[in-house]
Write a protein that holds these residues in place. Structure first.
Motif, PDB file in Angstrom:
ATOM      1  N   GLY A 194     -16.829   6.032   8.684  1.00 26.30           N
ATOM      2  CA  GLY A 194     -16.541   6.946   7.582  1.00 26.30           C
ATOM      3  C   GLY A 194     -17.743   7.787   7.206  1.00 26.30           C
ATOM      4  O   GLY A 194     -17.615   8.972   6.878  1.00 26.30           O
ATOM      5  N   LEU A 195     -18.935   7.183   7.255  1.00 25.41           N
ATOM      6  CA  LEU A 195     -20.158   7.923   6.915  1.00 25.41           C
ATOM      7  C   LEU A 195     -20.458   8.969   7.977  1.00 25.41           C
ATOM      8  O   LEU A 195     -20.857  10.093   7.657  1.00 25.41           O
ATOM      9  CB  LEU A 195     -21.331   6.956   6.779  1.00 25.41           C
ATOM     10  CG  LEU A 195     -22.656   7.571   6.313  1.00 25.41           C
ATOM     11  CD1 LEU A 195     -22.513   8.172   4.927  1.00 25.41           C
ATOM     12  CD2 LEU A 195     -23.766   6.533   6.339  1.00 25.41           C
ATOM     13  N   PRO A 247     -21.815   3.865  -3.075  1.00 24.72           N
ATOM     14  CA  PRO A 247     -22.901   4.700  -3.606  1.00 24.72           C
ATOM     15  C   PRO A 247     -24.170   4.670  -2.759  1.00 24.72           C
ATOM     16  O   PRO A 247     -24.853   5.685  -2.619  1.00 24.72           O
ATOM     17  CB  PRO A 247     -23.143   4.104  -4.998  1.00 24.72           C
ATOM     18  CG  PRO A 247     -21.853   3.450  -5.367  1.00 24.72           C
ATOM     19  CD  PRO A 247     -21.290   2.930  -4.092  1.00 24.72           C
ATOM     20  N   ARG A 248     -24.490   3.516  -2.182  1.00 27.21           N
ATOM     21  CA  ARG A 248     -25.721   3.438  -1.390  1.00 27.21           C
ATOM     22  C   ARG A 248     -25.624   4.275  -0.122  1.00 27.21           C
ATOM     23  O   ARG A 248     -26.581   4.952   0.267  1.00 27.21           O
ATOM     24  CB  ARG A 248     -26.017   1.977  -1.046  1.00 27.21           C
ATOM     25  CG  ARG A 248     -27.378   1.768  -0.401  1.00 27.21           C
ATOM     26  CD  ARG A 248     -27.713   0.300  -0.321  1.00 27.21           C
ATOM     27  NE  ARG A 248     -27.904  -0.265  -1.659  1.00 27.21           N
ATOM     28  CZ  ARG A 248     -28.164  -1.556  -1.882  1.00 27.21           C
ATOM     29  NH1 ARG A 248     -28.235  -2.404  -0.873  1.00 27.21           N
ATOM     30  NH2 ARG A 248     -28.342  -1.987  -3.110  1.00 27.21           N
ATOM     31  N   GLN A 249     -24.455   4.238   0.530  1.00 21.63           N
ATOM     32  CA  GLN A 249     -24.278   5.067   1.726  1.00 21.63           C
ATOM     33  C   GLN A 249     -24.297   6.555   1.387  1.00 21.63           C
ATOM     34  O   GLN A 249     -24.835   7.367   2.132  1.00 21.63           O
ATOM     35  CB  GLN A 249     -22.973   4.715   2.434  1.00 21.63           C
ATOM     36  CG  GLN A 249     -22.991   3.408   3.208  1.00 21.63           C
ATOM     37  CD  GLN A 249     -22.670   2.219   2.328  1.00 21.63           C
ATOM     38  OE1 GLN A 249     -22.455   2.368   1.129  1.00 21.63           O
ATOM     39  NE2 GLN A 249     -22.635   1.036   2.926  1.00 21.63           N
ATOM     40  N   VAL A 250     -23.693   6.906   0.245  1.00 26.62           N
ATOM     41  CA  VAL A 250     -23.701   8.303  -0.177  1.00 26.62           C
ATOM     42  C   VAL A 250     -25.133   8.761  -0.477  1.00 26.62           C
ATOM     43  O   VAL A 250     -25.521   9.882  -0.156  1.00 26.62           O
ATOM     44  CB  VAL A 250     -22.795   8.501  -1.403  1.00 26.62           C
ATOM     45  CG1 VAL A 250     -22.945   9.914  -1.967  1.00 26.62           C
ATOM     46  CG2 VAL A 250     -21.342   8.243  -1.034  1.00 26.62           C
ATOM     47  N   THR A 251     -25.930   7.868  -1.058  1.00 22.67           N
ATOM     48  CA  THR A 251     -27.331   8.201  -1.317  1.00 22.67           C
ATOM     49  C   THR A 251     -28.082   8.458  -0.017  1.00 22.67           C
ATOM     50  O   THR A 251     -28.845   9.426   0.103  1.00 22.67           O
ATOM     51  CB  THR A 251     -28.000   7.064  -2.098  1.00 22.67           C
ATOM     52  OG1 THR A 251     -27.295   6.837  -3.325  1.00 22.67           O
ATOM     53  CG2 THR A 251     -29.450   7.408  -2.416  1.00 22.67           C
ATOM     54  N   ALA A 288     -14.895  11.497  -8.922  1.00 23.68           N
ATOM     55  CA  ALA A 288     -14.605  11.238 -10.331  1.00 23.68           C
ATOM     56  C   ALA A 288     -13.434  12.064 -10.828  1.00 23.68           C
ATOM     57  O   ALA A 288     -12.639  11.604 -11.666  1.00 23.68           O
ATOM     58  CB  ALA A 288     -15.855  11.527 -11.166  1.00 23.68           C
ATOM     59  N   ALA A 289     -13.285  13.285 -10.309  1.00 25.54           N
ATOM     60  CA  ALA A 289     -12.190  14.154 -10.742  1.00 25.54           C
ATOM     61  C   ALA A 289     -10.872  13.817 -10.053  1.00 25.54           C
ATOM     62  O   ALA A 289      -9.836  14.397 -10.388  1.00 25.54           O
ATOM     63  CB  ALA A 289     -12.550  15.615 -10.481  1.00 25.54           C
ATOM     64  N   GLY A 290     -10.902  12.907  -9.096  1.00 24.23           N
ATOM     65  CA  GLY A 290      -9.687  12.551  -8.384  1.00 24.23           C
ATOM     66  C   GLY A 290      -9.276  13.555  -7.328  1.00 24.23           C
ATOM     67  O   GLY A 290      -8.165  13.471  -6.791  1.00 24.23           O
ATOM     68  N   ALA A 291     -10.154  14.506  -7.008  1.00 21.65           N
ATOM     69  CA  ALA A 291      -9.833  15.509  -6.006  1.00 21.65           C
ATOM     70  C   ALA A 291     -10.048  15.007  -4.582  1.00 21.65           C
ATOM     71  O   ALA A 291      -9.667  15.676  -3.627  1.00 21.65           O
ATOM     72  CB  ALA A 291     -10.670  16.769  -6.228  1.00 21.65           C
ATOM     73  N   GLY A 292     -10.659  13.857  -4.431  1.00 20.70           N
ATOM     74  CA  GLY A 292     -10.888  13.279  -3.115  1.00 20.70           C
ATOM     75  C   GLY A 292     -11.317  11.841  -3.256  1.00 20.70           C
ATOM     76  O   GLY A 292     -11.522  11.332  -4.370  1.00 20.70           O
ATOM     77  N   ARG A 293     -11.443  11.152  -2.143  1.00 21.07           N
ATOM     78  CA  ARG A 293     -11.876   9.762  -2.158  1.00 21.07           C
ATOM     79  C   ARG A 293     -12.806   9.513  -0.978  1.00 21.07           C
ATOM     80  O   ARG A 293     -12.749  10.208   0.037  1.00 21.07           O
ATOM     81  CB  ARG A 293     -10.684   8.814  -2.089  1.00 21.07           C
ATOM     82  CG  ARG A 293      -9.793   9.006  -0.877  1.00 21.07           C
ATOM     83  CD  ARG A 293      -8.579   8.101  -0.936  1.00 21.07           C
ATOM     84  NE  ARG A 293      -7.688   8.319   0.196  1.00 21.07           N
ATOM     85  CZ  ARG A 293      -7.829   7.740   1.381  1.00 21.07           C
ATOM     86  NH1 ARG A 293      -8.852   6.906   1.580  1.00 21.07           N
ATOM     87  NH2 ARG A 293      -6.981   7.980   2.361  1.00 21.07           N
ATOM     88  N   LEU A 294     -13.648   8.517  -1.127  1.00 23.93           N
ATOM     89  CA  LEU A 294     -14.589   8.185  -0.072  1.00 23.93           C
ATOM     90  C   LEU A 294     -13.884   7.427   1.047  1.00 23.93           C
ATOM     91  O   LEU A 294     -12.909   6.711   0.798  1.00 23.93           O
ATOM     92  CB  LEU A 294     -15.723   7.325  -0.628  1.00 23.93           C
ATOM     93  CG  LEU A 294     -16.680   8.011  -1.606  1.00 23.93           C
ATOM     94  CD1 LEU A 294     -17.643   6.994  -2.198  1.00 23.93           C
ATOM     95  CD2 LEU A 294     -17.453   9.124  -0.907  1.00 23.93           C
ATOM     96  N   PRO A 295     -14.349   7.574   2.270  1.00 26.28           N
ATOM     97  CA  PRO A 295     -13.765   6.803   3.373  1.00 26.28           C
ATOM     98  C   PRO A 295     -13.965   5.309   3.154  1.00 26.28           C
ATOM     99  O   PRO A 295     -14.847   4.889   2.392  1.00 26.28           O
ATOM    100  CB  PRO A 295     -14.541   7.298   4.601  1.00 26.28           C
ATOM    101  CG  PRO A 295     -15.114   8.610   4.195  1.00 26.28           C
ATOM    102  CD  PRO A 295     -15.389   8.497   2.731  1.00 26.28           C
TER     103      PRO A 295
END
Length: 285
Positions: free
Chosen positions: A31-32, A206-210, A194-201
């Motif tokens: 996903g990353l 949070p650590r992977q997004v960082t 947060a807005a619900g417009a998408g979701r993470l795989p």
């Protein structure tokens, strides 16, 4: 942009080059990798648009019409079901040559032709994977190294590094690449989720997004190329290139430290015989 003598002057510059495959093998779930590839693709397309618009010369409409006609011919060849590689190669060369003489930066020709490449199979043949098998090695091991070497011609002696360390443009590039891209990517992903417009795989937190935010700060290839277009003074070009190199080292180090603290990926590909394979594979298998 800079303000001097009561006048605001600006030069178009390219967004930072997203680091593409540095997290491919180590501690990077599928996903990353997919998310990073999407960000890198959008970033490169927007960069080419910046180059085409910001650094376009006087338009020559005849050449531009020829380039558009060439793109139309590619569509016609696809409609006719032409699967041979060489007709598209000839038309692609024509589109590039016409774009080069049209006043629009020739990189836009590559983007247009890439967007016209079929992602779905044609007549049962996987055109895109077959094309990647031929082009990817040439791009990775010939074109990109030559591109970097040609545009990274900058002295790295102690005096040059000392001068760059005292230049504002160097630190502006470092801050823009490392912090600017990190904040932009992480904040955009966070607000979208947060807005619900998408979701993470799946498997992405949070650590992977960082870590992804830090990777996005890597700048090379086109980032170095644009310094030649954005600045006319050789000293500013050298300082900007050194800033790109320093930012890439800092961003890569921060990404490695962040991703090293995450779990190793558990996603694997299982073959028909049940053997576990790595997520990458050779062409034709």
């Amino acid at each position: 942009m800079r303000w001097r003598g009561g006048v605001c002057r600006w030069r178009p510059i390219r967004p930072s080059q997203s680091g593409c495959w540095h997290c491919w093998r180590v501690r990077a779930p599928a996903g990353l990798r997919a998310l990073l590839l999407a960000i890198a693709t959008v970033d490169d397309v927007l960069a080419v648009v910046v180059i085409a618009v910001g650094y376009a010369g006087k338009l020559r409409w005849g050449w531009l019409a020829l380039a558009v006609a060439g793109c139309g011919l590619v569509v016609v060849l696809r409609r006719l079901g032409v699967l041979a590689f060489w007709p598209y190669l000839l038309v692609g060369a024509l589109v590039w040559w016409a774009t080069l003489h049209s006043g629009v930066h020739a990189t836009i020709a590559g983007v247009a032709l890439a967007l016209l490449t079929p992602a779905a199979p044609m007549a049962g043949r996987p055109v895109l994977p077959d094309l990647l098998c031929v082009v990817a090695p040439l791009s990775a091991f010939v074109a990109v190294p030559l591109f970097v070497l040609a545009n990274a011609a900058v002295p790295l002696g102690l005096s040059a590094l000392s001068d760059a360390a005292h230049a504002r443009v160097t630190w502006a590039v470092v801050i823009a690449l490392v912090l600017g891209k990190f904040i932009g990517v992480v904040a955009t992903i966070g607000l979208t989720v947060a807005a619900g417009a998408g979701r993470l795989p799946p498997g992405i937190g949070p650590r992977q997004v960082t870590g992804l935010g830090w990777i996005a700060g890597l700048g090379f290839t086109v980032a170095l190329f644009v310094t030649e277009l954005a600045y006319t003074r050789p000293q500013l070009v050298e300082h900007a290139k050194i800033g790109v190199l320093v930012a890439s080292v800092l961003a890569a180090t921060a990404a490695a430290i962040t991703l090293a603290a995450t779990d190793r990926p558990t996603d694997v590909v299982v073959s028909r015989r049940g053997a576990c394979l790595r997520p990458w594979r050779r062409c034709g298998r």
